[in-house]
Design a protein around this motif. Structure first.
Motif, PDB file in Angstrom:
ATOM      1  N   VAL A 164       0.847  -1.206   0.000  1.00 43.16           N
ATOM      2  CA  VAL A 164       0.000   0.000   0.000  1.00 43.16           C
ATOM      3  C   VAL A 164       0.877   1.249   0.000  1.00 43.16           C
ATOM      4  CG1 VAL A 164      -1.731   1.334   1.270  1.00 43.16           C
ATOM      5  CG2 VAL A 164      -1.936  -1.151   1.163  1.00 43.16           C
ATOM      6  N   GLN A 165       1.920   1.257   0.814  1.00 45.38           N
ATOM      7  CA  GLN A 165       2.787   2.442   0.856  1.00 45.38           C
ATOM      8  C   GLN A 165       3.480   2.657  -0.503  1.00 45.38           C
ATOM      9  OE1 GLN A 165       2.303   4.405   3.176  1.00 45.38           O
ATOM     10  NE2 GLN A 165       2.025   3.363   5.141  1.00 45.38           N
ATOM     11  N   ASP A 166       3.889   1.554  -1.147  1.00 42.44           N
ATOM     12  CA  ASP A 166       4.473   1.679  -2.490  1.00 42.44           C
ATOM     13  C   ASP A 166       3.455   2.279  -3.456  1.00 42.44           C
ATOM     14  OD1 ASP A 166       7.021   0.765  -2.052  1.00 42.44           O
ATOM     15  OD2 ASP A 166       6.600  -1.306  -2.620  1.00 42.44           O
ATOM     16  N   LEU A 167       2.243   1.751  -3.386  1.00 44.41           N
ATOM     17  CA  LEU A 167       1.170   2.220  -4.266  1.00 44.41           C
ATOM     18  C   LEU A 167       0.944   3.732  -4.073  1.00 44.41           C
ATOM     19  CD1 LEU A 167      -2.162   0.225  -4.461  1.00 44.41           C
ATOM     20  CD2 LEU A 167      -2.112   2.684  -4.598  1.00 44.41           C
ATOM     21  N   LEU A 168       0.901   4.158  -2.813  1.00 44.44           N
ATOM     22  CA  LEU A 168       0.693   5.579  -2.523  1.00 44.44           C
ATOM     23  C   LEU A 168       1.863   6.408  -3.027  1.00 44.44           C
ATOM     24  CD1 LEU A 168      -0.641   5.230   1.145  1.00 44.44           C
ATOM     25  CD2 LEU A 168      -1.990   5.720  -0.911  1.00 44.44           C
ATOM     26  N   SER A 169       3.062   5.850  -2.872  1.00 48.78           N
ATOM     27  CA  SER A 169       4.249   6.550  -3.352  1.00 48.78           C
ATOM     28  C   SER A 169       4.194   6.710  -4.876  1.00 48.78           C
ATOM     29  CB  SER A 169       5.487   5.760  -2.923  1.00 48.78           C
ATOM     30  OG  SER A 169       6.649   6.389  -3.351  1.00 48.78           O
ATOM     31  N   GLY A 170       3.740   5.664  -5.551  1.00 49.25           N
ATOM     32  CA  GLY A 170       3.586   5.732  -7.007  1.00 49.25           C
ATOM     33  C   GLY A 170       2.542   6.759  -7.418  1.00 49.25           C
ATOM     34  N   GLN A 171       1.448   6.800  -6.672  1.00 40.60           N
ATOM     35  CA  GLN A 171       0.398   7.779  -7.003  1.00 40.60           C
ATOM     36  C   GLN A 171       0.896   9.198  -6.737  1.00 40.60           C
ATOM     37  OE1 GLN A 171      -2.663   5.887  -4.574  1.00 40.60           O
ATOM     38  NE2 GLN A 171      -3.881   5.554  -6.413  1.00 40.60           N
ATOM     39  N   SER A 172       1.691   9.329  -5.689  1.00 40.79           N
ATOM     40  CA  SER A 172       2.263  10.635  -5.374  1.00 40.79           C
ATOM     41  C   SER A 172       3.177  11.109  -6.512  1.00 40.79           C
ATOM     42  CB  SER A 172       3.037  10.511  -4.054  1.00 40.79           C
ATOM     43  OG  SER A 172       3.741  11.678  -3.781  1.00 40.79           O
ATOM     44  N   ALA A 173       4.008  10.200  -7.025  1.00 40.31           N
ATOM     45  CA  ALA A 173       4.879  10.542  -8.153  1.00 40.31           C
ATOM     46  C   ALA A 173       4.045  10.886  -9.389  1.00 40.31           C
ATOM     47  CB  ALA A 173       5.823   9.379  -8.450  1.00 40.31           C
ATOM     48  N   ASP A 174       2.985  10.118  -9.596  1.00 41.95           N
ATOM     49  CA  ASP A 174       2.091  10.333 -10.731  1.00 41.95           C
ATOM     50  C   ASP A 174       1.536  11.771 -10.700  1.00 41.95           C
ATOM     51  OD1 ASP A 174       0.746   9.588 -12.995  1.00 41.95           O
ATOM     52  OD2 ASP A 174      -0.745   8.344 -11.992  1.00 41.95           O
ATOM     53  N   LEU A 175       1.084  12.201  -9.536  1.00 40.51           N
ATOM     54  CA  LEU A 175       0.557  13.563  -9.382  1.00 40.51           C
ATOM     55  C   LEU A 175       1.655  14.601  -9.626  1.00 40.51           C
ATOM     56  CD1 LEU A 175      -1.608  13.395  -6.109  1.00 40.51           C
ATOM     57  CD2 LEU A 175      -2.429  13.483  -8.475  1.00 40.51           C
ATOM     58  N   GLU A 176       2.818  14.322  -9.069  1.00 39.01           N
ATOM     59  CA  GLU A 176       3.938  15.265  -9.174  1.00 39.01           C
ATOM     60  C   GLU A 176       4.365  15.433 -10.640  1.00 39.01           C
ATOM     61  OE1 GLU A 176       7.528  13.850  -7.242  1.00 39.01           O
ATOM     62  OE2 GLU A 176       8.573  15.383  -8.430  1.00 39.01           O
ATOM     63  N   PHE A 177       4.332  14.331 -11.382  1.00 42.93           N
ATOM     64  CA  PHE A 177       4.751  14.376 -12.788  1.00 42.93           C
ATOM     65  C   PHE A 177       3.874  15.321 -13.614  1.00 42.93           C
ATOM     66  CE2 PHE A 177       6.728   9.813 -12.823  1.00 42.93           C
ATOM     67  CZ  PHE A 177       7.699  10.245 -11.947  1.00 42.93           C
ATOM     68  N   GLU A 178       2.599  15.461 -13.200  1.00 42.32           N
ATOM     69  CA  GLU A 178       1.692  16.309 -13.979  1.00 42.32           C
ATOM     70  C   GLU A 178       2.192  17.753 -14.058  1.00 42.32           C
ATOM     71  OE1 GLU A 178      -2.520  15.919 -12.931  1.00 42.32           O
ATOM     72  OE2 GLU A 178      -2.172  13.805 -12.483  1.00 42.32           O
ATOM     73  N   ASP A 179       2.899  18.189 -13.002  1.00 45.27           N
ATOM     74  CA  ASP A 179       3.379  19.577 -12.964  1.00 45.27           C
ATOM     75  C   ASP A 179       4.803  19.727 -13.470  1.00 45.27           C
ATOM     76  OD1 ASP A 179       0.979  20.287 -11.744  1.00 45.27           O
ATOM     77  OD2 ASP A 179       1.778  19.831  -9.751  1.00 45.27           O
ATOM     78  N   ARG A 180       5.396  18.619 -13.940  1.00 49.16           N
ATOM     79  CA  ARG A 180       6.798  18.690 -14.350  1.00 49.16           C
ATOM     80  C   ARG A 180       6.938  18.425 -15.841  1.00 49.16           C
ATOM     81  NH1 ARG A 180      10.004  14.504 -11.041  1.00 49.16           N
ATOM     82  NH2 ARG A 180      11.261  14.754 -12.904  1.00 49.16           N
ATOM     83  N   ASN A 181       7.892  19.116 -16.463  1.00 46.87           N
ATOM     84  CA  ASN A 181       8.136  18.898 -17.894  1.00 46.87           C
ATOM     85  C   ASN A 181       9.447  18.161 -18.157  1.00 46.87           C
ATOM     86  OD1 ASN A 181       5.763  20.148 -18.795  1.00 46.87           O
ATOM     87  ND2 ASN A 181       6.689  22.158 -18.429  1.00 46.87           N
ATOM     88  N   ASP A 182      10.073  17.677 -17.070  1.00 44.60           N
ATOM     89  CA  ASP A 182      11.382  17.035 -17.240  1.00 44.60           C
ATOM     90  C   ASP A 182      11.380  15.585 -16.737  1.00 44.60           C
ATOM     91  OD1 ASP A 182      11.009  17.563 -14.609  1.00 44.60           O
ATOM     92  OD2 ASP A 182      13.016  18.388 -14.237  1.00 44.60           O
ATOM     93  N   VAL A 183      10.204  14.941 -16.839  1.00 39.84           N
ATOM     94  CA  VAL A 183      10.116  13.560 -16.365  1.00 39.84           C
ATOM     95  C   VAL A 183      10.869  12.650 -17.331  1.00 39.84           C
ATOM     96  CG1 VAL A 183       8.543  11.649 -15.838  1.00 39.84           C
ATOM     97  CG2 VAL A 183       7.873  14.008 -15.302  1.00 39.84           C
ATOM     98  N   VAL A 184      11.760  11.819 -16.788  1.00 44.34           N
ATOM     99  CA  VAL A 184      12.501  10.887 -17.633  1.00 44.34           C
ATOM    100  C   VAL A 184      11.942   9.474 -17.456  1.00 44.34           C
ATOM    101  CG1 VAL A 184      14.582  12.275 -17.816  1.00 44.34           C
ATOM    102  CG2 VAL A 184      14.320  10.674 -15.891  1.00 44.34           C
ATOM    103  N   LEU A 185      12.274   8.615 -18.420  1.00 44.02           N
ATOM    104  CA  LEU A 185      11.657   7.299 -18.462  1.00 44.02           C
ATOM    105  C   LEU A 185      11.920   6.444 -17.218  1.00 44.02           C
ATOM    106  CD1 LEU A 185       9.668   6.028 -20.306  1.00 44.02           C
ATOM    107  CD2 LEU A 185      11.506   5.305 -21.800  1.00 44.02           C
TER     108      LEU A 185
END
Lengths: 344, 344
Positions: free
Chosen positions: A162-183
């Motif tokens: 669950v904590q991993d899942l939340l961490s992934g969702q947190s990154a997912d949200l953060e990526f929306e505001d970033r233009n330098d996301v790498v693969l």
């Protein structure tokens, strides 16, 4: 094997079932226990959760259909992993219920965070009942998930997923505001968001059956890689999927400007199409088919298909290393094939 | 007893400590374990949670103050309930960490649902980081709470308290849209929202010390009634509290049109002031001091004070029936007194 065989009769089949048969059996086997767990919730929360599962409509009346209840892939992995190491799948029932509750917890909260109105061809919980009730419904689901394991040592394994899942969702949200996301960070996000829970499903299914740690870890590896493949395919469907199949609006991920895997692969491709995509993705450009075409042209679509295939191959390698019983191994392989061919 | 005695020295005091000393000791005793638990979270979630606890600022730098970390009344109840039945308070540490995590989970999600900008004199998590991250931070907190109990049988007791809490919050939200809320359902809501977790704190503190069920249940009764008294006082502070003490804007509950206990007592009082209040509460009337005066005039304020006193008396009756050791009993009585005199 015919569809009208009883759940008991197909609970321990001698032959190998098709993926569709496995999922039907898994859903039918799971549902009474899942409903039983949800029935322990306080009234208002039970109502919201039952609506989400498609068991009743917004007023609490029966829907007469299980169309909204999802494929239940995670419980199927629990049951099959348990059988793969020689266990009784039904002994792993609490684990199957728990992973399905966690998955649905994440969907209910995800829909709030993404502002999505539609899920499984129905209106999302927040869009019917409001943001506050949807937050509470998700909270009730994740708490119930941890509770149904009833103190089994696998509780900490589930909590970590669950904590991993939340961490992934947190990154997912953060990526929306970033233009330098790498693969690589995008892959990491998908591993956490989807791989962790599928890996956990296999691991705790095997744990409930008392498997030795090395087999548990190989089954976890199978599930994690399958989960990442699943996410890659989900990202493809989020762009090119048929709304009749996905239950979501066409191009919904592009409208939300998701930095999904094919998108990031295209954005970081170094191709002219990728550069044009980057320019247009940063604006309010509403030509969604045009954006999809650029992702394709920049190689994002082909990359994603190739990744999904390679991941399934690696997953199957881990499956073999877990030394599974032949029947469940064939069925897990079938599920892996199904997961990566949802668009066919 | 002086403030510069070490935590160890006051961990098992021979005399009775003042409520302030008990809470300081409880906070100091809890904090390393609480921080240790939060440190296990994935980076982005750990950052959000540590901000909420006041350990660091929005960029992750140290705040140099523990002003934002709350009074930690629930962990104090865990420790004291454990000592009251002859246990080592430190053996109940996982329970103390768990209830504090649950409490803070509910605060983070509550602030999202209520749209509150300020908590403990600082900006709320959602108002700094956004709604999505705040939802995830709360999710991480409740999952961690269930996990730190590490399979102890009290996990199901905690889960039940969380579900009650969610049910109370659900009723709280529902009441905002209703004009026919009566006092018994409002009391029930407060029992669930606040009484359940304070009762659970006492019960699992005693459980961790191995107390027999009848003593556990009397301590739970003490905590539940104290919790309801706490909520009544909180509702009074939400209207007449000093912002310098509460950390919230003045009249904030009236601005949000909360159907809190003194408000519902006034609305259903059958007095002319109550009827006038009902008319004005249903509109966008922004004369908040005028609304507060009507609640007072309709008897809502006096009723709430009287209820708080009666509840504390009933709580202390349950405490005596639990046959507690004299030192912890005196300290629990002190906490009860403190809780109901936060405005003095």
């Amino acid at each position: 094997m015919t569809a009208d065989m009883t759940t008991d009769m197909i609970a321990d089949p001698s032959g190998t079932r098709s993926p569709g048969e496995v999922l039907s059996w898994s859903r039918a086997t799971l549902e009474p226990a899942l409903r039983g767990a949800v029935d322990t919730l306080p009234g208002s929360l039970r109502h919201l959760v039952g609506y989400h599962f498609g068991w009743w409509d917004e007023r609490g009346g029966p829907t007469g259909s299980a169309a909204g209840s999802g494929k239940a892939i995670r419980p199927a992995l629990v049951f099959l992993a348990s059988r793969a190491v020689g266990g009784d799948p039904l002994a792993a029932m609490p684990a199957a219920v728990a992973v399905e509750l966690v998955h649905n917890f994440s969907l209910v909260h995800d829909d709030v965070m993404d502002g999505d109105h539609t899920r499984r061809h129905r209106r999302t919980v927040w869009s019917v009942f409001g943001v506050g009730p949807a937050i509470l419904a998700g909270d009730a689901l994740v708490t119930l998930a941890m509770d149904v394991l009833d103190g089994h040592p696998a509780t900490s394994v589930l909590a970590a997923a669950v904590q991993d899942l939340l961490s992934g969702q947190s990154a997912d949200l953060e990526f929306e505001d970033r233009n330098d996301v790498v693969l690589p960070e995008c892959v990491r996000m998908a591993q956490q968001k989807t791989g962790a829970l599928l890996g956990c499903s296999c691991a705790i299914g095997a744990s409930f059956a008392g498997a030795e740690p090395v087999r548990v870890e190989h089954l976890r590896g199978f599930g994690e890689q399958l989960g990442l493949a699943f996410q890659v395919v989900d990202d493809l469907l989020g762009i090119w999927g048929d709304p009749a199949v996905t239950g979501k609006p066409v191009f919904s991920d592009l409208e939300n400007r998701k930095k999904s895997l094919p998108v990031v692969a295209a954005l970081t491709s170094g191709t002219p199409a990728g550069e044009l995509l980057a320019e247009r993705y940063a604006t309010a450009d509403e030509d969604l088919p045009g954006l999809a075409a650029l992702i394709d042209e920049a190689g994002g679509r082909a990359w994603a298909h190739q990744q999904a295939d390679a991941l399934v191959e690696a997953a199957l390698c881990d499956l073999r290393l877990a030394d599974p019983a032949p029947g469940p191994a064939a069925e897990l392989t079938g599920i892996a094939d199904l997961v990566t061919h949802r668009d066919s």
